[in-house]
Design a protein around this motif. Structure first.
Motif, short mmCIF file in Angstrom:
data_model
loop_
_atom_site.label_atom_id
_atom_site.label_comp_id
_atom_site.label_asym_id
_atom_site.label_seq_id
_atom_site.Cartn_x
_atom_site.Cartn_y
_atom_site.Cartn_z
N ALA A 161 14.95 -12.37 4.15
CA ALA A 161 14.83 -13.63 4.88
C ALA A 161 14.86 -14.83 3.95
CB ALA A 161 13.53 -13.64 5.70
N LYS A 162 14.55 -14.62 2.68
CA LYS A 162 14.59 -15.69 1.70
C LYS A 162 15.85 -15.65 0.86
CE LYS A 162 9.58 -16.20 1.30
NZ LYS A 162 9.59 -17.60 1.77
N GLY A 163 16.82 -14.84 1.27
CA GLY A 163 18.08 -14.79 0.57
C GLY A 163 18.13 -13.82 -0.59
N GLN A 164 17.08 -13.05 -0.82
CA GLN A 164 17.06 -12.08 -1.91
C GLN A 164 17.58 -10.75 -1.37
OE1 GLN A 164 16.21 -14.91 -4.07
NE2 GLN A 164 15.78 -13.05 -5.20
N LEU A 165 18.89 -10.65 -1.20
CA LEU A 165 19.48 -9.49 -0.55
C LEU A 165 19.49 -8.25 -1.43
CD1 LEU A 165 22.50 -11.16 1.26
CD2 LEU A 165 20.16 -10.88 2.06
N VAL A 166 19.30 -8.41 -2.73
CA VAL A 166 19.34 -7.25 -3.63
C VAL A 166 17.95 -6.82 -4.06
CG1 VAL A 166 21.63 -7.80 -4.48
CG2 VAL A 166 19.65 -8.78 -5.63
N ALA A 167 16.92 -7.37 -3.47
CA ALA A 167 15.56 -6.99 -3.83
C ALA A 167 15.24 -5.59 -3.32
CB ALA A 167 14.56 -8.00 -3.27
N THR A 168 14.49 -4.82 -4.11
CA THR A 168 14.05 -3.49 -3.72
C THR A 168 12.56 -3.37 -3.93
OG1 THR A 168 14.50 -2.58 -5.93
CG2 THR A 168 16.27 -2.44 -4.30
N VAL A 169 11.92 -2.55 -3.09
CA VAL A 169 10.48 -2.30 -3.19
C VAL A 169 10.27 -0.79 -3.18
CG1 VAL A 169 8.20 -2.71 -2.20
CG2 VAL A 169 9.99 -4.46 -1.98
N THR A 170 9.56 -0.28 -4.18
CA THR A 170 9.31 1.15 -4.30
C THR A 170 7.82 1.42 -4.31
OG1 THR A 170 11.32 1.39 -5.63
CG2 THR A 170 9.74 3.22 -5.67
N PRO A 171 7.31 2.21 -3.33
CA PRO A 171 5.87 2.52 -3.33
C PRO A 171 5.57 3.68 -4.28
CG PRO A 171 6.92 3.42 -1.37
CD PRO A 171 8.00 2.70 -2.12
N LYS A 172 4.51 3.56 -5.06
CA LYS A 172 4.05 4.62 -5.95
C LYS A 172 2.54 4.72 -5.86
CE LYS A 172 7.86 4.25 -9.27
NZ LYS A 172 8.22 4.07 -10.71
N ILE A 173 2.02 5.92 -6.24
CA ILE A 173 0.58 6.12 -6.19
C ILE A 173 0.08 6.56 -7.56
CG2 ILE A 173 0.54 6.67 -3.72
CD1 ILE A 173 0.33 9.62 -4.47
N ILE A 174 -1.15 6.16 -7.84
CA ILE A 174 -1.86 6.61 -9.05
C ILE A 174 -3.09 7.35 -8.57
CG2 ILE A 174 -3.02 5.89 -11.16
CD1 ILE A 174 -1.32 3.34 -11.10
N ARG A 175 -3.16 8.62 -8.88
CA ARG A 175 -4.26 9.45 -8.38
C ARG A 175 -5.53 9.20 -9.19
NH1 ARG A 175 -2.92 12.97 -4.49
NH2 ARG A 175 -0.67 13.40 -4.19
N ARG A 176 -6.64 9.09 -8.45
CA ARG A 176 -7.95 8.91 -9.04
C ARG A 176 -8.83 10.09 -8.66
NH1 ARG A 176 -6.60 5.26 -12.81
NH2 ARG A 176 -5.75 3.32 -11.90
N SER A 177 -10.04 10.07 -9.13
CA SER A 177 -11.00 11.13 -8.80
C SER A 177 -11.45 11.02 -7.35
CB SER A 177 -12.21 11.05 -9.73
OG SER A 177 -12.85 9.79 -9.62
N ASP A 178 -12.06 12.09 -6.87
CA ASP A 178 -12.62 12.13 -5.50
C ASP A 178 -11.54 11.89 -4.45
OD1 ASP A 178 -15.15 12.51 -6.62
OD2 ASP A 178 -15.49 10.33 -6.76
N ASN A 179 -10.35 12.43 -4.72
CA ASN A 179 -9.25 12.34 -3.78
C ASN A 179 -8.97 10.89 -3.34
OD1 ASN A 179 -7.13 13.46 -2.32
ND2 ASN A 179 -8.38 13.81 -0.49
N ARG A 180 -8.87 10.03 -4.33
CA ARG A 180 -8.55 8.62 -4.10
C ARG A 180 -7.26 8.29 -4.84
NH1 ARG A 180 -11.54 5.27 -6.58
NH2 ARG A 180 -12.42 6.80 -8.04
#
Length: 788
Positions: A161-180
């Motif tokens: 919507a702001k004209g950034q047609l080549v922008a990409t977003v990648t979700p990643k996770i970092i595992r912590r203790s106690d299943n977080r």
């Protein structure tokens, strides 16, 4: 031997036939077992016990309800697989495993982790708050990969919507203790896809440069790092198509069409070439304007009088709407309910005129049942309701509802305001739904400003246009430099006591040293006022002002001989220096008539102001009458490429012995350009100091035009001519000979206008054609530009 041989020859064929038959039988039997296997029994299970392992937050009963397997129930292998799919599809578990162990079914699960933290990395062009607003993944919520992917897609759409047609977003996770887990959205913005060229096809009456100024979308240029409207967004293009249509139809081109908008990607895929293909059609003017009535009590001649449209004027839908509003207002005034004004347009192709017949008819008896307002979290309902001229129980008028919607949008409190109607509890009842989306209305500024006459200043200001959601405006301003400073406060209630009356209150204190003088003026004041409309374009303001002021020497400047100079300089300015604090109590009024924004013509308008202030009748140490006036007219010529502005302005101070430098007129760039502040008018005979005058009058002519540069640079040019003077003093002792007499000055000059992110600037280069020997000329000036 022979016989043996003969015997053998007789025996071998028999053996061969027997062997062949045996092999064929075996082959057929083998094939039959291969192609048609014997039916096998389906495997089934019966569990007397079901054990769930690995669950911490989700109860065993919930898991069994998803599986749908009861103890002792006989299930097939296929049904067991279906149960597995149901538990996995619940979205509660990262892994699921079904392990049959004799009469026991073991269900092993690994629950999705809890989100302990969400962060966004790599974003520079869109803020964290804006991106966070579209997330469904929440802190302390259960992490879901599908939700995270959807969030990444929504964030990508925000960039698009702001004209950034080549922008990409990648979700990643970092595992912590106690299943977080910590959820990190990695953003790769890339480069925005700019609009390299913005052009038009089919436009004959207006140039490309004129049409580009209409559009919200802009071409990329040297200031692309500042201008945010040079990127390609589909929503903005759709808005521009409507804006372009409104521009043409308001100028008489009723057949105008945007045929298509071609967006061509560059070979490098980093820019767009945008082309608007338009069809202008013919320009139409108003022809015969008539009024007809089907209602006995609505006399045609009465309603024709309020019509302001005249034959020969350029056709404008706004002019038609304004006439309809006036007629419907007259009907309400006369007590004629449910009157509807229907404009019937007859096109005269040969003369290119439009005849308008305003038909007065009786509309359906429909009433407003209620007005529902939603979406306002801060703004009070009454602020929105004040923009409706109808209330519950009034006759329903679609035109008034549309006008109310425009007034709500004009508040500036909402990024979106939709007003729709629907049938209420009965056929003759209508409900008005108002759905708004609020936006920030406050600002804080800290920085500086500069002017050629006064130098540099530090400023800090706070303003809120919708204070506490009440529609009130509030502002504080602090200005300071080495020698002086000021603090001011302003408050406005636009609907005082729930009526169409604005109440304002301002106060301030400060010390100023004018650049033309060697004295200081200290002030403290309060000023309440009331403003109310008196006609369609006119308003009247009543004001009161209480002020304390004193004038003192600039001791640092005259420190060598301060005592002797103080008395002498005091005589030059009528004994005002070191007289102590003096109070001024004044009442006044001002009338304003303004058609610049809401007149019949989109290209022309006038502004007329007249006001008077009276000090003395309501107390105070000072008595005077101060009168001021201004008449300004504007028009656009040469296909609206050139803007012409003419102004006639003046003021009269009748103060007698109370005339002082604190209330006289001093020249500035807002009066006559080409001279320093205080550079013309009465002056001291001894030290040439400006003393101000009791009168001023000026005529100003301005022309503004494009320079042929790309519009995104924000640069345009201008020419101006000023003719006027500041003169007159009651006390002419020790006055430079003739300086208080009326001597006209004339100045010619050129201007460069520059629209910057910091504000509109105006650079003036001038030459005085007519001046006096004691005048102080200023050939260059830098000011904040004001639009007319």
């Amino acid at each position: 031997m022979l016989s043996m041989n003969h015997r053998s020859t007789r025996v071998k064929p028999r053996l061969a036939r027997a062997f062949a038959l045996s092999f064929a039988a075996f082959a057929v039997t083998s094939v039959s077992y291969t192609v048609f296997p014997a039916p096998a029994e389906a495997q089934s299970y019966r569990f007397t016990n079901v054990v769930v392992e690995g669950n911490a937050r989700v109860s065993q009963g919930t898991i069994l309800s998803y599986a749908g397997i009861s103890r002792g129930q006989s299930v097939s292998g296929g049904e067991l697989n279906d149960a597995y799919q149901k538990v996995l599809g619940s979205g509660l578990f990262e892994t699921v495993e079904f392990v049959p162990s004799g009469s026991t079914l073991v269900i092993k699960v690994t629950e999705f982790p809890i989100v302990s933290r969400i962060s966004i990395e790599g974003n520079r062009k869109v803020s964290d708050d804006a991106l966070m607003s579209v997330l469904t993944t929440k802190v302390r919520g259960v992490y879901s990969p599908s939700d995270a992917e959807a969030d990444a897609a929504n964030m990508t759409k925000m960039y698009e919507a702001k004209g950034q047609l080549v922008a990409t977003v990648t979700p990643k996770i970092i595992r912590r203790s106690d299943n977080r887990v910590d959820v990190v959205f990695e953003v790769t913005e890339g480069k925005g896809v700019e609009i390299e060229r913005l052009s038009f096809v089919g436009n004959r009456n207006y140039s490309d440069s004129r049409l580009r100024r209409v559009l919200e979308t802009k071409q990329a240029g040297a200031l692309r790092f500042i201008i945010g409207r040079d990127t390609y967004t589909e929503d903005r293009i759709q808005f521009d198509k409507q804006v372009l249509t409104d521009f043409y139809t308001s100028r008489g081109y009723i057949d105008f069409q945007v045929l298509n908008v071609a967006a061509e990607f560059s070979r490098e895929r980093n820019a767009y070439f945008l082309t608007f293909n338009v069809r202008e059609g013919q320009k139409y003017e108003f022809g015969n304007i008539t009024v007809s009535s089907e209602i006995a009590e609505a006399l045609e001649e009465d309603f024709a009088k309020v019509n302001k449209i005249r034959a020969g004027q350029t056709y404008s839908p706004l002019a038609v709407e304004n006439s309809i509003d006036r007629m419907e207002a007259l009907a309400l005034k006369k007590g004629i309910d449910f009157l509807r004004v229907e404009p019937v347009v007859t096109r005269n192709q040969r003369s290119q005129t439009l005849d308008i017949e305003f038909k007065l008819t009786r509309g359906p008896r429909v009433f407003v049942e209620r007005i529902d307002i939603e979406g306002n979290q801060t703004t009070l309902d009454r602020v929105v309701r004040q923009k409706f001229k109808v209330v519950e129980g009034d006759p329903f008028n679609p035109r008034q509802i549309r006008a109310s919607a425009e007034r709500i949008r004009a508040l500036g409190f909402f990024s979106n305001a939709d007003v729709e109607t629907r049938q209420g509890s009965a056929p003759d009842q209508m409900i008005v739904d108002v759905n708004v989306t609020e936006k920030p209305t406050g600002s804080f500024t800290f920085g500086g400003n500069y002017s050629v006459s006064d130098g540099a200043n530090l400023i800090a200001s706070f303003s809120e246009a919708n204070f506490l959601g009440r529609g009130q405006s509030l502002s504080f301003n602090l200005t300071t430099d080495i020698d002086d400073g000021s603090l001011s406060f302003s408050f406005v209630e636009p609907a005082f006591l729930g009526r169409d009356v604005a109440f304002g209150f301002s106060a301030g204190l400060g010390t100023s040293q004018p650049g033309y003088a060697e004295y200081n003026i200290e002030r403290a004041y309060v000023s309440p006022r009331l403003t109310f409309p008196v006609s369609e374009h006119g308003s009247l303001t009543l004001n009161y002002r209480a002020e304390m002021a004193r004038i003192t020497d600039d001791e640092d400047y005259w420190e060598d001989d301060y005592s002797s100079y103080s008395a002498y300089y005091a005589s030059q300015i009528n004994g005002d220096i070191d007289d102590g604090w003096e109070t001024t109590s004044s009442v006044g009024y001002s009338y304003s008539y303004d058609t610049r924004r809401s007149g019949l013509s989109t290209n022309s308008g006038i502004l007329f102001k007249f006001g008077q202030d009276f000090a003395g009748p309501v107390g105070g140490d000072i008595s005077y009458t101060k009168t001021s006036f201004e008449l300004t007219g504007r028009t656009k010529v040469w296909n609206e490429e050139i803007t012409l502005v003419a102004t006639l302005e003046g003021g009269v101070l009748d103060a007698g012995d109370d005339s002082s430098v604190a209330n006289r007129y001093f020249n500035s760039s807002s009066i006559i350009r080409g001279f320093e502040t205080g550079g013309i008018g009465p002056r001291s005979e001894t030290n040439d100091a400006a003393l101000g005058g009791d009168y001023y009058a000026v005529a100003r002519l301005d022309a503004q035009f494009p320079l042929g540069l790309p519009e995104e640079y924000g640069l345009s040019g201008g020419l101006f001519f000023d003719y006027g003077s500041v003169w007159g003093l009651d006390d002419t002792d020790n006055i430079y000979s003739g300086s208080d007499d009326l001597h006209w000055r004339s100045v010619i000059g050129a201007s460069v206008f520059w629209t910057t992110p910091l504000g509109p600037l105006r650079f003036n280069f001038s030459k005085a054609l007519q001046k006096e020997d004691y005048d102080e000329e200023q050939t260059f000036d830098l000011t904040i530009s004001t639009s007319f």
